[in-house]
Design a protein around this motif. Structure first.
Motif, mmCIF file in Angstrom:
data_model
loop_
_atom_site.group_PDB
_atom_site.id
_atom_site.type_symbol
_atom_site.label_atom_id
_atom_site.label_comp_id
_atom_site.label_asym_id
_atom_site.label_seq_id
_atom_site.Cartn_x
_atom_site.Cartn_y
_atom_site.Cartn_z
ATOM 1 N N LYS A 129 0.829 -1.196 0.000
ATOM 2 C CA LYS A 129 0.000 0.000 0.000
ATOM 3 C C LYS A 129 0.867 1.250 0.000
ATOM 4 O O LYS A 129 1.989 1.250 0.502
ATOM 5 C CB LYS A 129 -0.901 0.036 1.239
ATOM 6 C CG LYS A 129 -1.961 -1.030 1.285
ATOM 7 C CD LYS A 129 -2.815 -0.884 2.549
ATOM 8 C CE LYS A 129 -3.956 -1.871 2.572
ATOM 9 N NZ LYS A 129 -4.753 -1.767 3.814
ATOM 10 N N TRP A 130 0.317 2.317 -0.549
ATOM 11 C CA TRP A 130 0.867 3.659 -0.387
ATOM 12 C C TRP A 130 -0.120 4.461 0.458
ATOM 13 O O TRP A 130 -1.347 4.366 0.265
ATOM 14 C CB TRP A 130 1.053 4.358 -1.733
ATOM 15 C CG TRP A 130 2.243 3.914 -2.512
ATOM 16 C CD1 TRP A 130 2.276 2.981 -3.510
ATOM 17 C CD2 TRP A 130 3.584 4.394 -2.384
ATOM 18 N NE1 TRP A 130 3.546 2.837 -3.995
ATOM 19 C CE2 TRP A 130 4.376 3.695 -3.325
ATOM 20 C CE3 TRP A 130 4.204 5.339 -1.560
ATOM 21 C CZ2 TRP A 130 5.742 3.927 -3.474
ATOM 22 C CZ3 TRP A 130 5.559 5.569 -1.707
ATOM 23 C CH2 TRP A 130 6.313 4.862 -2.654
ATOM 24 N N TYR A 131 0.435 5.232 1.353
ATOM 25 C CA TYR A 131 -0.313 6.167 2.175
ATOM 26 C C TYR A 131 0.326 7.546 2.011
ATOM 27 O O TYR A 131 1.438 7.686 1.508
ATOM 28 C CB TYR A 131 -0.236 5.790 3.656
ATOM 29 C CG TYR A 131 -1.015 4.574 4.068
ATOM 30 C CD1 TYR A 131 -0.537 3.295 3.809
ATOM 31 C CD2 TYR A 131 -2.231 4.695 4.741
ATOM 32 C CE1 TYR A 131 -1.267 2.167 4.201
ATOM 33 C CE2 TYR A 131 -2.949 3.582 5.142
ATOM 34 C CZ TYR A 131 -2.453 2.325 4.883
ATOM 35 O OH TYR A 131 -3.173 1.216 5.278
ATOM 36 N N ARG A 132 -0.399 8.547 2.486
ATOM 37 C CA ARG A 132 0.187 9.885 2.542
ATOM 38 C C ARG A 132 -0.322 10.609 3.779
ATOM 39 O O ARG A 132 -1.389 10.298 4.306
ATOM 40 C CB ARG A 132 -0.134 10.692 1.287
ATOM 41 C CG ARG A 132 -1.598 11.024 1.099
ATOM 42 C CD ARG A 132 -1.812 11.693 -0.261
ATOM 43 N NE ARG A 132 -3.206 12.055 -0.478
ATOM 44 C CZ ARG A 132 -3.670 12.540 -1.623
ATOM 45 N NH1 ARG A 132 -2.846 12.715 -2.665
ATOM 46 N NH2 ARG A 132 -4.957 12.854 -1.744
ATOM 47 N N THR B 90 -0.061 17.452 -1.938
ATOM 48 C CA THR B 90 1.132 17.728 -1.131
ATOM 49 C C THR B 90 1.060 16.955 0.181
ATOM 50 O O THR B 90 0.085 17.077 0.935
ATOM 51 C CB THR B 90 1.253 19.228 -0.847
ATOM 52 O OG1 THR B 90 1.472 19.915 -2.091
ATOM 53 C CG2 THR B 90 2.407 19.508 0.102
ATOM 54 N N ALA B 91 2.097 16.159 0.449
ATOM 55 C CA ALA B 91 2.109 15.307 1.643
ATOM 56 C C ALA B 91 3.423 14.536 1.673
ATOM 57 O O ALA B 91 4.179 14.529 0.700
ATOM 58 C CB ALA B 91 0.942 14.329 1.621
ATOM 59 N N VAL B 92 3.655 13.884 2.785
ATOM 60 C CA VAL B 92 4.705 12.877 2.859
ATOM 61 C C VAL B 92 4.066 11.544 2.476
ATOM 62 O O VAL B 92 3.015 11.177 3.024
ATOM 63 C CB VAL B 92 5.321 12.795 4.268
ATOM 64 C CG1 VAL B 92 6.390 11.702 4.309
ATOM 65 C CG2 VAL B 92 5.914 14.133 4.673
ATOM 66 N N TYR B 93 4.679 10.858 1.535
ATOM 67 C CA TYR B 93 4.154 9.595 1.024
ATOM 68 C C TYR B 93 4.950 8.433 1.614
ATOM 69 O O TYR B 93 6.196 8.455 1.624
ATOM 70 C CB TYR B 93 4.208 9.579 -0.493
ATOM 71 C CG TYR B 93 3.124 10.420 -1.131
ATOM 72 C CD1 TYR B 93 3.180 11.802 -1.064
ATOM 73 C CD2 TYR B 93 2.043 9.829 -1.766
ATOM 74 C CE1 TYR B 93 2.172 12.584 -1.616
ATOM 75 C CE2 TYR B 93 1.036 10.601 -2.329
ATOM 76 C CZ TYR B 93 1.109 11.969 -2.248
ATOM 77 O OH TYR B 93 0.104 12.750 -2.804
ATOM 78 N N TYR B 94 4.201 7.414 2.071
ATOM 79 C CA TYR B 94 4.795 6.246 2.702
ATOM 80 C C TYR B 94 4.340 4.973 2.002
ATOM 81 O O TYR B 94 3.176 4.868 1.586
ATOM 82 C CB TYR B 94 4.340 6.139 4.153
ATOM 83 C CG TYR B 94 4.688 7.314 5.035
ATOM 84 C CD1 TYR B 94 3.823 8.395 5.145
ATOM 85 C CD2 TYR B 94 5.860 7.328 5.772
ATOM 86 C CE1 TYR B 94 4.127 9.468 5.964
ATOM 87 C CE2 TYR B 94 6.177 8.397 6.600
ATOM 88 C CZ TYR B 94 5.307 9.462 6.690
ATOM 89 O OH TYR B 94 5.604 10.526 7.507
ATOM 90 N N CYS B 95 5.215 3.982 1.948
ATOM 91 C CA CYS B 95 4.777 2.652 1.515
ATOM 92 C C CYS B 95 4.703 1.739 2.740
ATOM 93 O O CYS B 95 5.346 1.994 3.766
ATOM 94 C CB CYS B 95 5.703 2.062 0.465
ATOM 95 S SG CYS B 95 7.422 1.894 0.949
#
Length: 114
Positions: free
Chosen positions: A35-38, A91-96
């Motif tokens: 998954k990707w989150y932000r 605009t955000a920090v994206y996390y996997c």
């Protein structure tokens, strides 16, 4: 060492594109959906995209559907997020994240601004 490392973030103008990468190590990457989150400043982390273990199935948050594409390469232990038509609200920090685990990357900053 179990880890996920995101890369590819940066500053882009509205309407532009970025491709995020997430490199996995220390675990059997192909065993996990990804998954990707932000997380935008001052907001809760939100789910963005999902891909099944073999990569044939994907799902997207309504806010990114039609603009973002998640993919994976199990031979390279990597998952990607192609982002087109970027908007300031992206605009955000994206996390996997490896689905169902506490395995998270450190995040990569995406800023969409003119």
């Amino acid at each position: 060492q179990v880890q996920l490392v995101e890369s590819g973030g940066g500053l882009v103008q509205p309407g532009g594109s970025l491709r995020l990468s997430c490199a996995a190590s220390g675990f059997t990457f192909s065993d996990y959906a990804m998954k990707w989150y932000r997380q935008a400043a001052g907001k809760e982390r939100e789910w963005v995209a999902f891909i099944t273990r073999p990569g044939g199935g994907t799902k997207y948050a309504d806010s990114v559907k039609g603009r973002f594409t998640i993919s994976r390469d199990n031979a390279k232990n990597a998952v990607y997020l192609q982002m087109n038509g970027l908007k300031p609200e992206d605009t955000a920090v994206y996390y996997c994240n490896a689905d169902g685990t506490i395995i998270w990357g450190q995040g990569t900053q995406v800023t969409v601004s003119s």
